[in-house]
Design an enzyme around this catalytic site. Sequence first.
Site, short mmCIF file in Angstrom:
data_model
loop_
_atom_site.label_atom_id
_atom_site.label_comp_id
_atom_site.label_asym_id
_atom_site.label_seq_id
_atom_site.Cartn_x
_atom_site.Cartn_y
_atom_site.Cartn_z
N THR A 176 0.69 -1.09 -0.39
CA THR A 176 0.07 0.09 0.04
C THR A 176 0.93 1.16 -0.06
O THR A 176 2.13 0.97 0.68
CB THR A 176 -0.57 -0.01 1.40
N ARG A 204 -14.45 -6.84 0.43
CA ARG A 204 -13.82 -6.46 1.85
C ARG A 204 -12.86 -5.08 1.42
O ARG A 204 -13.08 -5.24 0.05
CB ARG A 204 -12.59 -7.54 1.53
N GLY A 206 -10.76 -2.17 2.97
CA GLY A 206 -10.00 -2.27 4.45
C GLY A 206 -9.95 -0.58 5.07
O GLY A 206 -10.84 0.12 4.94
N ASP A 207 -8.27 -0.19 5.05
CA ASP A 207 -8.46 1.14 6.27
C ASP A 207 -8.63 2.27 5.30
O ASP A 207 -8.48 2.94 5.77
CB ASP A 207 -7.64 0.87 7.55
N GLY A 228 -0.77 -1.55 6.32
CA GLY A 228 -1.04 -2.19 7.71
C GLY A 228 -2.66 -3.32 7.34
O GLY A 228 -2.71 -3.33 7.08
#
Length: 311
Positions: A176, A204, A206-207, A228
Amino acid sequence: MNKIAIAIHGGAGTILKKYITPEQEEAYKKGLKHALDVGYAALEQNKTAVESVELSIIEMENSPLFNAGKGSVFTNKGTHEMDASIMDGKTLYAGAIALVHNIKNPISLARQIMEKSEHVMLAGEGAIEFAEKMKCKFEQDSYFYDEFRYQQWLEVKGSDKVQLDHAVNKNKKIGTIGAVALDALGNLAAGTSTGGVTNKKIGRIGDSPLIGSGTYANNSTCAISCTGTGEFFMRGVVAYDISCLMEYKGMSLEDACHEVVNNKLLKLGGDGGLVGVDGNGNIAISFNTEGMYRAYKQFKKPGVIAIYKEN
Ligand code: ASP
Protein backbone atom coordinates in the site's frame (compact mmCIF):
# COMPACT_ATOMS: atom_id res chain seq x y z
CA MET A 1 9.40 30.25 1.08
CA ASN A 2 7.70 28.80 4.14
CA LYS A 3 8.65 25.36 5.32
CA ILE A 4 7.48 22.62 3.00
CA ALA A 5 7.70 18.91 3.68
CA ILE A 6 6.58 15.59 2.26
CA ALA A 7 6.70 12.00 3.47
CA ILE A 8 5.63 8.89 1.57
CA HIS A 9 5.37 5.16 2.26
CA GLY A 10 5.15 2.05 0.13
CA GLY A 11 3.98 -0.43 2.77
CA ALA A 12 5.17 -1.93 6.06
CA GLY A 13 5.75 -5.57 6.92
CA THR A 14 8.29 -8.36 7.27
CA ILE A 15 10.79 -6.47 5.20
CA LEU A 16 14.27 -7.82 5.97
CA LYS A 17 17.45 -7.25 4.02
CA LYS A 18 18.01 -11.01 3.70
CA TYR A 19 14.77 -11.41 1.72
CA ILE A 20 15.49 -8.66 -0.78
CA THR A 21 18.06 -8.81 -3.57
CA PRO A 22 20.31 -5.78 -4.20
CA GLU A 23 18.50 -5.29 -7.53
CA GLN A 24 15.09 -5.22 -5.85
CA GLU A 25 16.35 -2.85 -3.17
CA GLU A 26 17.69 -0.57 -5.84
CA ALA A 27 14.39 -0.64 -7.75
CA TYR A 28 12.32 0.14 -4.64
CA LYS A 29 14.61 3.00 -3.65
CA LYS A 30 14.45 4.39 -7.16
CA GLY A 31 10.65 4.15 -7.17
CA LEU A 32 10.37 5.88 -3.80
CA LYS A 33 12.85 8.60 -4.76
CA HIS A 34 11.00 9.35 -7.97
CA ALA A 35 7.63 9.66 -6.19
CA LEU A 36 9.23 11.81 -3.48
CA ASP A 37 10.91 14.11 -6.00
CA VAL A 38 7.70 14.61 -7.95
CA GLY A 39 5.74 15.49 -4.80
CA TYR A 40 8.46 17.77 -3.45
CA ALA A 41 8.92 19.58 -6.77
CA ALA A 42 5.19 20.33 -6.77
CA LEU A 43 5.50 21.94 -3.33
CA GLU A 44 8.51 23.97 -4.52
CA GLN A 45 6.37 25.24 -7.38
CA ASN A 46 3.80 26.44 -4.84
CA LYS A 47 1.33 23.73 -5.67
CA THR A 48 -1.02 22.73 -2.86
CA ALA A 49 -0.42 19.91 -0.40
CA VAL A 50 -3.39 18.08 -1.99
CA GLU A 51 -1.80 18.32 -5.45
CA SER A 52 1.58 17.20 -4.15
CA VAL A 53 0.08 14.16 -2.40
CA GLU A 54 -1.92 13.22 -5.49
CA LEU A 55 1.06 13.59 -7.86
CA SER A 56 3.33 11.56 -5.63
CA ILE A 57 0.77 8.78 -5.25
CA ILE A 58 0.08 8.68 -9.01
CA GLU A 59 3.77 7.86 -9.59
CA MET A 60 3.52 4.90 -7.21
CA GLU A 61 0.16 3.76 -8.60
CA ASN A 62 1.74 3.65 -12.06
CA SER A 63 4.59 1.46 -10.86
CA PRO A 64 4.02 -2.32 -10.70
CA LEU A 65 6.36 -2.44 -7.70
CA PHE A 66 3.60 -1.19 -5.44
CA ASN A 67 0.29 -2.70 -4.37
CA ALA A 68 -1.90 0.11 -5.72
CA GLY A 69 -3.15 0.89 -9.22
CA LYS A 70 -0.99 -1.21 -11.59
CA GLY A 71 0.26 -4.23 -9.64
CA SER A 72 -2.61 -4.37 -7.14
CA VAL A 73 -3.05 -7.70 -5.33
CA PHE A 74 -5.73 -10.26 -6.25
CA THR A 75 -9.03 -10.88 -4.47
CA ASN A 76 -10.30 -14.40 -3.68
CA LYS A 77 -11.98 -14.38 -7.10
CA GLY A 78 -8.78 -13.49 -8.94
CA THR A 79 -9.89 -9.91 -9.59
CA HIS A 80 -8.70 -6.49 -8.40
CA GLU A 81 -10.65 -4.19 -6.08
CA MET A 82 -8.88 -0.96 -5.24
CA ASP A 83 -9.45 1.53 -2.40
CA ALA A 84 -8.11 5.09 -2.00
CA SER A 85 -8.72 8.30 -0.11
CA ILE A 86 -7.46 11.87 0.13
CA MET A 87 -8.05 14.63 2.68
CA ASP A 88 -7.42 18.36 2.65
CA GLY A 89 -6.32 19.58 6.10
CA LYS A 90 -7.33 23.16 5.37
CA THR A 91 -11.02 22.55 4.63
CA LEU A 92 -11.41 19.09 6.19
CA TYR A 93 -12.90 18.03 2.87
CA ALA A 94 -12.24 14.43 1.94
CA GLY A 95 -12.82 12.04 -0.94
CA ALA A 96 -12.65 8.27 -1.02
CA ILE A 97 -13.39 5.31 -3.26
CA ALA A 98 -13.67 1.62 -2.50
CA LEU A 99 -14.01 -1.57 -4.52
CA VAL A 100 -13.14 0.00 -7.86
CA HIS A 101 -11.61 -1.78 -10.81
CA ASN A 102 -10.00 -0.72 -14.09
CA ILE A 103 -9.41 2.85 -12.86
CA LYS A 104 -5.83 3.78 -13.71
CA ASN A 105 -5.37 6.22 -10.82
CA PRO A 106 -7.73 5.62 -7.90
CA ILE A 107 -6.25 8.56 -5.97
CA SER A 108 -7.34 10.99 -8.69
CA LEU A 109 -10.88 9.63 -8.58
CA ALA A 110 -10.88 10.10 -4.78
CA ARG A 111 -9.83 13.71 -5.34
CA GLN A 112 -12.59 14.24 -7.92
CA ILE A 113 -15.12 12.97 -5.39
CA MET A 114 -13.73 15.41 -2.82
CA GLU A 115 -13.83 18.37 -5.18
CA LYS A 116 -16.66 17.66 -7.60
CA SER A 117 -19.33 15.71 -5.73
CA GLU A 118 -21.45 16.28 -2.66
CA HIS A 119 -20.22 12.99 -1.17
CA VAL A 120 -17.14 11.78 0.68
CA MET A 121 -17.11 8.16 -0.46
CA LEU A 122 -18.34 6.17 -3.43
CA ALA A 123 -17.96 2.41 -3.77
CA GLY A 124 -18.20 -0.14 -6.55
CA GLU A 125 -20.25 0.54 -9.65
CA GLY A 126 -21.36 3.98 -8.42
CA ALA A 127 -17.73 5.02 -8.18
CA ILE A 128 -17.06 3.65 -11.66
CA GLU A 129 -20.04 5.54 -13.06
CA PHE A 130 -18.77 8.75 -11.45
CA ALA A 131 -15.29 8.08 -12.89
CA GLU A 132 -16.80 7.79 -16.37
CA LYS A 133 -18.58 11.08 -15.87
CA MET A 134 -15.34 12.72 -14.72
CA LYS A 135 -13.53 11.22 -17.73
CA CYS A 136 -11.01 9.38 -15.54
CA LYS A 137 -8.57 7.14 -17.36
CA PHE A 138 -9.53 3.45 -17.51
CA GLU A 139 -7.26 0.51 -18.29
CA GLN A 140 -7.90 -3.08 -19.40
CA ASP A 141 -7.67 -5.93 -16.85
CA SER A 142 -4.33 -6.91 -18.40
CA TYR A 143 -2.81 -3.58 -17.29
CA PHE A 144 -3.37 -4.51 -13.64
CA TYR A 145 -2.12 -8.09 -14.01
CA ASP A 146 1.20 -8.77 -12.39
CA GLU A 147 2.67 -12.27 -12.60
CA PHE A 148 4.36 -12.04 -9.22
CA ARG A 149 1.17 -11.02 -7.43
CA TYR A 150 -0.73 -13.74 -9.29
CA GLN A 151 1.69 -16.33 -7.91
CA GLN A 152 1.24 -14.77 -4.45
CA TRP A 153 -2.50 -15.29 -4.78
CA LEU A 154 -2.13 -18.90 -5.99
CA GLU A 155 -0.35 -19.67 -2.71
CA VAL A 156 -3.52 -18.90 -0.71
CA LYS A 157 -6.24 -19.34 -3.35
CA GLY A 158 -9.14 -21.48 -2.17
CA SER A 159 -8.38 -20.86 1.50
CA ASP A 160 -9.77 -18.28 3.90
CA LYS A 161 -6.26 -16.93 4.40
CA VAL A 162 -5.48 -13.34 3.50
CA GLN A 163 -2.01 -11.87 3.50
CA LEU A 164 -0.41 -8.49 3.55
CA ASP A 165 1.55 -8.55 0.37
CA HIS A 166 4.75 -7.56 2.12
CA ALA A 167 4.38 -9.54 5.35
CA VAL A 168 5.67 -12.92 4.39
CA ASN A 169 9.21 -14.13 4.58
CA LYS A 170 9.99 -14.29 0.90
CA ASN A 171 10.95 -11.75 -1.68
CA LYS A 172 7.73 -9.86 -1.94
CA LYS A 173 6.82 -6.80 -3.84
CA ILE A 174 5.87 -3.89 -1.70
CA GLY A 175 2.52 -2.70 -0.52
CA THR A 176 0.00 0.00 0.00
CA ILE A 177 1.15 3.50 -0.73
CA GLY A 178 0.55 6.86 0.87
CA ALA A 179 1.77 10.43 1.10
CA VAL A 180 1.44 13.40 3.46
CA ALA A 181 2.53 16.95 2.70
CA LEU A 182 2.82 20.48 4.07
CA ASP A 183 2.66 23.19 1.42
CA ALA A 184 4.14 26.69 1.33
CA LEU A 185 0.87 28.20 2.62
CA GLY A 186 0.96 25.97 5.69
CA ASN A 187 -1.75 23.59 4.52
CA LEU A 188 -1.62 19.86 5.17
CA ALA A 189 -2.95 16.93 3.14
CA ALA A 190 -2.87 13.14 3.26
CA GLY A 191 -3.66 10.38 0.76
CA THR A 192 -3.54 6.58 0.65
CA SER A 193 -4.10 4.07 -2.17
CA THR A 194 -4.14 0.26 -2.17
CA GLY A 195 -5.15 -2.99 -3.77
CA GLY A 196 -5.79 -4.25 -0.21
CA VAL A 197 -4.66 -7.66 0.99
CA THR A 198 -4.12 -10.77 -1.15
CA ASN A 199 -7.08 -13.18 -1.30
CA LYS A 200 -9.42 -10.72 0.45
CA LYS A 201 -13.08 -11.58 0.07
CA ILE A 202 -14.87 -9.77 -2.71
CA GLY A 203 -16.38 -6.66 -1.17
CA ARG A 204 -13.83 -6.37 1.66
CA ILE A 205 -12.86 -2.77 2.34
CA GLY A 206 -9.77 -1.96 4.41
CA ASP A 207 -8.64 1.10 6.32
CA SER A 208 -7.04 2.93 3.38
CA PRO A 209 -10.21 4.59 2.06
CA LEU A 210 -11.64 5.24 5.52
CA ILE A 211 -11.17 8.82 6.65
CA GLY A 212 -9.88 8.67 10.22
CA SER A 213 -8.58 5.10 9.99
CA GLY A 214 -6.05 4.98 7.15
CA THR A 215 -5.99 8.65 6.19
CA TYR A 216 -6.55 11.93 8.01
CA ALA A 217 -5.47 15.58 7.67
CA ASN A 218 -6.26 18.63 9.75
CA ASN A 219 -4.24 21.86 9.59
CA SER A 220 -4.51 22.29 13.36
CA THR A 221 -2.82 18.95 14.06
CA CYS A 222 -1.30 16.71 11.40
CA ALA A 223 -1.62 14.70 8.20
CA ILE A 224 -1.34 10.91 8.46
CA SER A 225 -1.28 8.00 5.97
CA CYS A 226 -1.23 4.41 7.26
CA THR A 227 -0.28 0.95 6.03
CA GLY A 228 -0.71 -2.46 7.62
CA THR A 229 -3.47 -4.96 8.36
CA GLY A 230 -6.45 -2.72 7.76
CA GLU A 231 -8.86 -4.35 10.20
CA PHE A 232 -6.71 -3.22 13.15
CA PHE A 233 -6.29 0.29 11.83
CA MET A 234 -10.07 0.49 11.44
CA ARG A 235 -10.74 -0.67 14.98
CA GLY A 236 -8.08 1.66 16.34
CA VAL A 237 -9.22 4.61 14.16
CA VAL A 238 -5.49 5.15 13.97
CA ALA A 239 -5.01 8.29 11.86
CA TYR A 240 -7.66 10.28 13.73
CA ASP A 241 -6.45 8.97 17.08
CA ILE A 242 -3.07 10.58 16.44
CA SER A 243 -4.75 13.86 15.57
CA CYS A 244 -6.84 13.62 18.76
CA LEU A 245 -3.82 12.99 20.96
CA MET A 246 -2.26 16.15 19.53
CA GLU A 247 -5.45 18.22 19.76
CA TYR A 248 -6.78 17.16 23.15
CA LYS A 249 -3.64 16.08 24.96
CA GLY A 250 -1.18 18.51 23.42
CA MET A 251 1.16 15.72 22.37
CA SER A 252 3.82 16.27 19.72
CA LEU A 253 3.39 14.49 16.37
CA GLU A 254 6.32 12.22 17.17
CA ASP A 255 4.97 11.20 20.60
CA ALA A 256 1.42 10.73 19.36
CA CYS A 257 2.56 8.47 16.49
CA HIS A 258 4.76 6.47 18.83
CA GLU A 259 1.95 6.01 21.37
CA VAL A 260 -0.54 4.82 18.75
CA VAL A 261 1.74 2.58 16.66
CA ASN A 262 3.93 1.07 19.36
CA ASN A 263 1.44 0.94 22.19
CA LYS A 264 -2.25 1.10 21.29
CA LEU A 265 -2.04 -0.67 17.92
CA LEU A 266 0.27 -3.38 19.24
CA LYS A 267 -2.15 -4.08 22.09
CA LEU A 268 -4.89 -4.65 19.51
CA GLY A 269 -2.52 -7.05 17.74
CA GLY A 270 -2.10 -4.75 14.75
CA ASP A 271 1.00 -4.68 12.57
CA GLY A 272 1.95 -1.80 10.34
CA GLY A 273 3.06 1.79 10.31
CA LEU A 274 2.45 5.29 9.05
CA VAL A 275 3.93 8.57 7.91
CA GLY A 276 2.90 11.92 9.37
CA VAL A 277 3.66 15.61 9.06
CA ASP A 278 2.57 18.58 11.18
CA GLY A 279 2.13 22.28 10.42
CA ASN A 280 5.74 23.06 11.41
CA GLY A 281 7.12 20.60 8.90
CA ASN A 282 8.02 17.98 11.49
CA ILE A 283 7.88 14.50 10.07
CA ALA A 284 7.13 11.30 11.95
CA ILE A 285 7.76 7.82 10.63
CA SER A 286 6.46 5.04 12.89
CA PHE A 287 6.14 1.31 12.33
CA ASN A 288 6.02 -1.77 14.53
CA THR A 289 7.11 -4.18 11.77
CA GLU A 290 10.59 -5.18 10.59
CA GLY A 291 10.55 -2.55 7.89
CA MET A 292 8.60 0.04 6.00
CA TYR A 293 9.31 1.42 2.55
CA ARG A 294 9.53 5.13 3.17
CA ALA A 295 10.99 8.45 2.06
CA TYR A 296 10.75 12.04 3.19
CA LYS A 297 12.12 15.47 2.47
CA GLN A 298 11.95 18.64 4.51
CA PHE A 299 12.71 22.16 3.33
CA LYS A 300 16.43 22.73 2.73
CA LYS A 301 17.35 19.28 3.97
CA PRO A 302 18.45 16.31 1.89
CA GLY A 303 15.82 13.69 1.14
CA VAL A 304 15.88 10.42 3.10
CA ILE A 305 14.96 7.04 1.61
CA ALA A 306 14.85 3.96 3.81
CA ILE A 307 13.50 0.43 3.93
CA TYR A 308 14.66 -1.47 6.98
CA LYS A 309 14.38 -0.68 10.68
CA GLU A 310 18.00 0.35 11.00
CA ASN A 311 18.08 2.89 8.15
N1 ASP B 1 -3.96 -1.31 4.87
C1 ASP B 1 -4.18 -2.06 3.66
C2 ASP B 1 -5.49 -2.82 3.76
O1 ASP B 1 -5.75 -3.41 4.78
C3 ASP B 1 -3.08 -3.03 3.35
C4 ASP B 1 -1.66 -2.52 3.40
O2 ASP B 1 -1.38 -1.51 4.05
O3 ASP B 1 -0.79 -3.14 2.78
O4 ASP B 1 -6.21 -2.85 2.80
